[in-house]
Design a protein around this motif. Structure first.
Motif, short mmCIF file in Angstrom:
data_model
loop_
_atom_site.label_atom_id
_atom_site.label_comp_id
_atom_site.label_asym_id
_atom_site.label_seq_id
_atom_site.Cartn_x
_atom_site.Cartn_y
_atom_site.Cartn_z
N PHE A 33 6.32 -19.95 -7.24
CA PHE A 33 7.14 -21.16 -7.13
C PHE A 33 8.05 -21.24 -8.35
CE2 PHE A 33 3.19 -21.92 -4.92
CZ PHE A 33 3.57 -22.53 -3.73
N SER A 34 9.27 -21.67 -8.14
CA SER A 34 10.22 -21.85 -9.22
C SER A 34 10.17 -23.28 -9.71
CB SER A 34 11.64 -21.51 -8.74
OG SER A 34 12.59 -21.80 -9.75
N LEU A 35 9.97 -23.46 -11.03
CA LEU A 35 9.96 -24.78 -11.64
C LEU A 35 11.01 -24.80 -12.74
CD1 LEU A 35 6.10 -25.32 -11.84
CD2 LEU A 35 7.70 -26.54 -10.37
N GLY A 36 12.26 -25.03 -12.34
CA GLY A 36 13.34 -24.90 -13.31
C GLY A 36 13.48 -23.44 -13.69
N GLU A 37 13.42 -23.14 -14.99
CA GLU A 37 13.51 -21.76 -15.46
C GLU A 37 12.18 -21.02 -15.34
OE1 GLU A 37 15.00 -21.82 -19.42
OE2 GLU A 37 17.08 -22.05 -18.79
N ASP A 38 11.09 -21.74 -15.28
CA ASP A 38 9.78 -21.11 -15.23
C ASP A 38 9.39 -20.72 -13.81
OD1 ASP A 38 9.50 -21.52 -17.96
OD2 ASP A 38 8.41 -23.41 -17.72
N ILE A 39 8.57 -19.68 -13.69
CA ILE A 39 8.01 -19.26 -12.40
C ILE A 39 6.50 -19.42 -12.46
CG2 ILE A 39 7.71 -17.39 -10.75
CD1 ILE A 39 10.56 -18.34 -10.92
N LEU A 40 5.97 -20.16 -11.49
CA LEU A 40 4.53 -20.36 -11.39
C LEU A 40 3.94 -19.36 -10.39
CD1 LEU A 40 1.83 -21.96 -11.67
CD2 LEU A 40 2.62 -23.33 -9.73
N PHE A 41 2.91 -18.65 -10.81
CA PHE A 41 2.11 -17.82 -9.91
C PHE A 41 0.81 -18.56 -9.64
CE2 PHE A 41 5.04 -14.80 -11.72
CZ PHE A 41 5.33 -13.95 -10.66
N ASP A 42 0.65 -18.98 -8.39
CA ASP A 42 -0.54 -19.70 -7.95
C ASP A 42 -1.50 -18.69 -7.35
OD1 ASP A 42 -2.42 -21.41 -6.83
OD2 ASP A 42 -1.16 -21.92 -5.11
N CYS A 43 -2.59 -18.42 -8.03
CA CYS A 43 -3.51 -17.32 -7.68
C CYS A 43 -4.84 -17.87 -7.18
CB CYS A 43 -3.76 -16.43 -8.90
SG CYS A 43 -2.25 -15.82 -9.68
N ASP A 44 -5.17 -17.52 -5.95
CA ASP A 44 -6.45 -17.89 -5.36
C ASP A 44 -7.46 -16.83 -5.76
OD1 ASP A 44 -8.63 -18.49 -3.80
OD2 ASP A 44 -7.46 -18.98 -2.02
N MET A 45 -8.29 -17.13 -6.75
CA MET A 45 -9.20 -16.15 -7.31
C MET A 45 -10.39 -15.87 -6.40
SD MET A 45 -7.61 -15.38 -10.05
CE MET A 45 -8.79 -14.45 -11.06
N ARG A 46 -10.57 -16.65 -5.35
CA ARG A 46 -11.65 -16.42 -4.39
C ARG A 46 -11.15 -15.72 -3.14
NH1 ARG A 46 -15.29 -16.49 -7.98
NH2 ARG A 46 -15.51 -18.48 -9.07
N ARG A 47 -9.90 -15.32 -3.14
CA ARG A 47 -9.33 -14.69 -1.96
C ARG A 47 -8.46 -13.53 -2.42
NH1 ARG A 47 -6.19 -18.20 2.60
NH2 ARG A 47 -6.91 -17.04 4.40
N SER A 48 -8.73 -12.36 -1.96
CA SER A 48 -8.00 -11.19 -2.43
C SER A 48 -6.66 -11.06 -1.73
CB SER A 48 -8.82 -9.91 -2.17
OG SER A 48 -8.85 -9.62 -0.79
N ALA A 49 -5.75 -10.36 -2.38
CA ALA A 49 -4.44 -10.10 -1.79
C ALA A 49 -4.59 -9.31 -0.50
CB ALA A 49 -3.56 -9.34 -2.78
N GLU A 50 -5.58 -8.42 -0.44
CA GLU A 50 -5.78 -7.62 0.77
C GLU A 50 -6.15 -8.52 1.95
OE1 GLU A 50 -6.93 -6.95 -2.17
OE2 GLU A 50 -6.08 -5.00 -2.68
N ASN A 51 -7.02 -9.50 1.71
CA ASN A 51 -7.38 -10.44 2.77
C ASN A 51 -6.19 -11.25 3.22
OD1 ASN A 51 -10.00 -9.59 2.75
ND2 ASN A 51 -10.77 -11.28 1.50
N ARG A 52 -5.36 -11.64 2.27
CA ARG A 52 -4.17 -12.41 2.59
C ARG A 52 -3.27 -11.64 3.53
NH1 ARG A 52 -0.67 -16.32 -0.12
NH2 ARG A 52 1.49 -15.96 0.49
N ARG A 53 -3.04 -10.35 3.21
CA ARG A 53 -2.16 -9.55 4.05
C ARG A 53 -2.76 -9.35 5.43
NH1 ARG A 53 -1.22 -6.80 -0.90
NH2 ARG A 53 -2.84 -5.28 -0.45
#
Length: 293
Positions: free
Chosen positions: A248-268
């Motif tokens: 997510f973009s918050l002005g100049e900053d970029i937020l990475f919201d990471c679900d630590m209980r869910r892997s990227a592989e499961n998401r895909r």
């Protein structure tokens, strides 16, 4: 870490809509369902899963593009811009307690309030095994907010009026993150934000005690200085943590919201995270949560 290709942005600003979305996020914390016309708003997307009324440990860290949280002299004000600071205060307003290590208090004399946004300040907690906390620390201010100092067994009580002292076992001067979360849960503080510093956040991640991690990246190259997250070394990348993530973009900053209980592989495999806010991220209801020890 896998993130969405295009960060969602709060810009251009619509103050009235943003205020309505923030009110809806805070209502989620009380068990409400957001209005349909607000569910796609970035504030609901990034903070709705955090606001769900359940036990959870959230961690946040703000850093530069090259992964620094401070200069070699310890200067860190401010790596992130106004959007990132507002986001941090919103996180505080959604939890029961905000936790920092004593090193952060000594370096920054942080207040740990929600003065930048509308909401209620959480209990302020400092992990201070050996009793180094300055008596004049601003987080100890008697402003009606609950204050807790966590110390090793045998360390002295905190003498500040109205401050609770919790003694926990320590090994080599360190208190286990699991014990901290369990102790706070026993005191009714089940939604916990681990705010800093980097070593404290790293310790909670390394102990597998974080459900959601927010990494705020500023467009800044420090080049040297204190690094951000530091975890135990691994030999192969397939052993690395790969949380499902959105950006997510918050002005100049970029937020990475990471679900630590869910892997990227499961998401895909699932075709993306379910955010139908009936609840948000419904599958997480059965996820292992541990704030009650």
């Amino acid at each position: 870490m896998t993130a969405s290709a295009s960060p969602e942005a709060l810009e251009p600003k619509d103050d009235a809509l943003d205020a309505a979305a923030w009110a809806a996020v805070r209502a989620v914390r009380q068990g409400a369902t957001p209005p349909a016309h607000l569910r796609a708003h970035p504030l609901l997307r990034m903070l709705g899963p955090v606001a769900l009324p359940r036990a959870a440990v959230i961690a946040q860290i703000g850093q530069s593009l090259d992964g620094r949280v401070a200069t070699v002299t310890g200067a860190s004000h401010y790596i992130n811009g106004p959007g990132g600071l507002d986001h941090l205060h919103r996180l505080r307003a959604l939890v029961d307690a905000v936790v920092v290590g004593v090193g952060t208090v000594c370096a920054d004399d942080c207040q740990l309030t929600v003065r930048r946004v509308e909401g209620v300040s959480p209990a302020r907690v400092v992990i201070d095994p050996a009793g180094r906390l300055p008596a004049a620390a601003r987080m100890l201010a008697d402003d009606g907010t609950r204050r807790i100092v966590i110390r090793a067994e045998g360390a002295p009580h905190c003498d500040a009026p109205g401050v609770e002292t919790v003694h926990l076992p320590a090994a080599a001067g360190r208190i286990e993150p699991r014990d901290v979360v369990a102790a706070l849960g026993r005191r009714g503080l089940r939604r916990v934000l681990i705010e800093g510093g980097a070593s404290t956040v790293s310790a909670f991640i390394g102990a597998d005690m974080v459900d959601r991690l927010h990494v705020m990246v500023a467009p800044l190259l420090v080049g040297s200085g204190r690094a951000g997250l530091a975890l135990a070394p691994i030999d192969r990348l397939d052993l690395a943590r790969r949380p499902a993530a959105a950006a997510f973009s918050l002005g100049e900053d970029i937020l990475f919201d990471c679900d630590m209980r869910r892997s990227a592989e499961n998401r895909r495999a699932e075709g993306g995270v379910s955010d139908d806010v009936d609840g948000i991220d419904d599958d997480a209801r059965g996820r292992r949560l541990h704030a009650d020890g």
